[in-house]
Design a protein around this motif. Structure first.
Motif, short mmCIF file in Angstrom:
data_model
loop_
_atom_site.label_atom_id
_atom_site.label_comp_id
_atom_site.label_asym_id
_atom_site.label_seq_id
_atom_site.Cartn_x
_atom_site.Cartn_y
_atom_site.Cartn_z
N VAL A 1 13.43 9.25 -30.37
CA VAL A 1 13.57 10.69 -30.60
C VAL A 1 12.83 11.41 -29.49
CG1 VAL A 1 13.17 12.59 -32.21
CG2 VAL A 1 13.77 10.32 -33.08
N LEU A 2 13.58 11.81 -28.47
CA LEU A 2 13.02 12.51 -27.31
C LEU A 2 13.21 14.01 -27.49
CD1 LEU A 2 14.38 10.17 -24.47
CD2 LEU A 2 12.38 9.87 -25.94
N LEU A 3 12.55 14.53 -28.50
CA LEU A 3 12.69 15.93 -28.88
C LEU A 3 11.31 16.54 -29.08
CD1 LEU A 3 15.42 15.46 -31.66
CD2 LEU A 3 15.81 16.23 -29.31
N PRO A 4 11.14 17.81 -28.72
CA PRO A 4 9.87 18.49 -28.96
C PRO A 4 9.78 18.91 -30.43
CG PRO A 4 11.44 20.04 -28.08
CD PRO A 4 12.14 18.70 -28.09
N PRO A 5 8.62 19.36 -30.88
CA PRO A 5 8.55 19.93 -32.22
C PRO A 5 9.60 21.04 -32.39
CG PRO A 5 6.34 19.66 -31.32
CD PRO A 5 7.31 19.37 -30.20
N HIS A 6 10.34 20.99 -33.48
CA HIS A 6 11.41 21.96 -33.74
C HIS A 6 11.92 21.67 -35.14
CE1 HIS A 6 15.37 24.00 -33.30
NE2 HIS A 6 14.73 24.71 -32.37
N TRP A 7 12.57 22.66 -35.75
CA TRP A 7 13.09 22.40 -37.10
C TRP A 7 14.19 21.35 -37.08
CZ3 TRP A 7 18.14 23.13 -38.52
CH2 TRP A 7 18.92 24.02 -37.79
N GLN A 8 14.99 21.31 -36.01
CA GLN A 8 16.01 20.26 -35.93
C GLN A 8 15.39 18.89 -35.70
OE1 GLN A 8 19.57 21.22 -33.55
NE2 GLN A 8 18.99 23.37 -33.73
N THR A 9 14.28 18.84 -34.99
CA THR A 9 13.57 17.58 -34.82
C THR A 9 13.08 17.06 -36.17
OG1 THR A 9 12.85 18.30 -32.63
CG2 THR A 9 11.64 16.46 -33.62
N ALA A 10 12.63 17.97 -37.02
CA ALA A 10 12.22 17.56 -38.37
C ALA A 10 13.38 16.89 -39.11
CB ALA A 10 11.72 18.77 -39.16
N ALA A 11 14.58 17.48 -38.99
CA ALA A 11 15.75 16.91 -39.66
C ALA A 11 16.10 15.54 -39.09
CB ALA A 11 16.93 17.86 -39.53
N VAL A 12 16.03 15.39 -37.77
CA VAL A 12 16.36 14.11 -37.13
C VAL A 12 15.36 13.04 -37.56
CG1 VAL A 12 16.45 12.88 -34.94
CG2 VAL A 12 17.61 15.09 -35.19
N LEU A 13 14.07 13.34 -37.46
CA LEU A 13 13.06 12.36 -37.82
C LEU A 13 13.17 11.95 -39.29
CD1 LEU A 13 9.97 13.84 -35.95
CD2 LEU A 13 11.04 11.63 -35.48
N LEU A 14 13.26 12.92 -40.17
CA LEU A 14 13.34 12.60 -41.60
C LEU A 14 14.65 11.89 -41.92
CD1 LEU A 14 11.81 15.90 -43.00
CD2 LEU A 14 10.82 13.62 -43.23
N GLY A 15 15.72 12.22 -41.18
CA GLY A 15 16.98 11.52 -41.37
C GLY A 15 16.88 10.06 -40.97
N CYS A 16 16.23 9.80 -39.83
CA CYS A 16 16.03 8.42 -39.40
C CYS A 16 15.20 7.65 -40.41
CB CYS A 16 15.32 8.40 -38.04
SG CYS A 16 16.34 8.93 -36.63
N TRP A 17 14.11 8.25 -40.86
CA TRP A 17 13.27 7.56 -41.84
C TRP A 17 13.98 7.39 -43.17
CZ3 TRP A 17 9.13 11.39 -39.91
CH2 TRP A 17 8.47 10.85 -38.79
#
Length: 229
Positions: free
Chosen positions: A65-81
């Protein structure tokens, strides 16, 4: 202790999924986006369903996940987990990669069969130009379902994340029910800006490139009870 770190999200919103859970500001662009617990959960579910249904990924697989802090980053990280994946912390072979368009070249250090680029647009619009070798995340994820209930075991990596998040929530002084304003430039680790507040069942106001002169007024307007750092 839960062995899928993404379970902190349903636990955090169990009492009221309609309340604001994550509010995003970027003072460099002037953007503001507010997500309720239910809305963030939908984005997380779509991401997890993309990974499981389209890519056939699950426990034992890895993501970059090569993304900075962001609300979409939250969705990507939580989706992966949610799907049981481990998010890698150093370049190498992974099963799926997410990156902003300006970090597409950096992705060459990772070996991934499936790559998704994000515009990080405040209204979740797709990219105008998708980098070669990537699919547009927003375009692809919208086709997937709003519900994901499997939560497969995430293994020891997830347990370790939960332990770290709990420890950081304590260290940062985050209490249940608080609304925490966080300078994500100073606290860029997702354990701090995402997992610690969720673990403590707190909501967040995340600020990128903050104008520090405006933070006291913002804290009052957003009814923040704590400002970090």
């Amino acid at each position: 202790m839960a062995d899928n770190i993404a379970r902190v999200l349903p636990d955090a919103i169990a009492t009221d999924p309609t309340r604001p859970l994550l509010t995003w500001y970027d003072d460099a662009t002037g953007e503001r986006t507010e997500l309720s617990g239910a809305t963030l959960t939908n984005w997380v579910a779509k991401t997890a369903n993309l990974l499981v249904d389209e890519l056939s990924l699950g426990p034992g697989d890895t993501a970059a996940v090569l993304l900075p802090p962001h609300w979409q980053t939250a969705a990507v990280l939580l989706g992966c987990w949610s799907a049981g994946l481990t998010v890698a912390d150093r370049p190498g072979a992974v099963d799926v990669l997410f990156a902003t368009a300006d970090r597409a070249a950096e992705a060459d250090a990772w070996s991934a069969a499936d790559r998704y680029a994000l515009a990080l647009h405040p209204f979740a619009l797709p990219l105008r130009e998708v980098p070669s070798g990537f699919a547009d995340f927003v375009t692809e994820v919208r086709a997937h379902g709003d519900h994901f209930g499997a939560y497969p075991p995430g293994g020891s990596d997830h347990v370790t994340l939960r332990e770290r998040a709990t420890a950081r929530a304590t260290a940062l002084g985050i209490s249940p029910g608080e609304r925490v304003l966080i300078d994500v430039d100073a606290l860029p680790d997702p354990v701090d800006w995402l997992l610690a507040p969720l673990t403590a069942r707190a909501s967040t106001v995340l600020c990128a490139h903050p104008d520090h002169a405006r933070l006291p007024t913002r804290a009052t307007t957003e009814r923040a009870t704590r400002t970090l750092p």
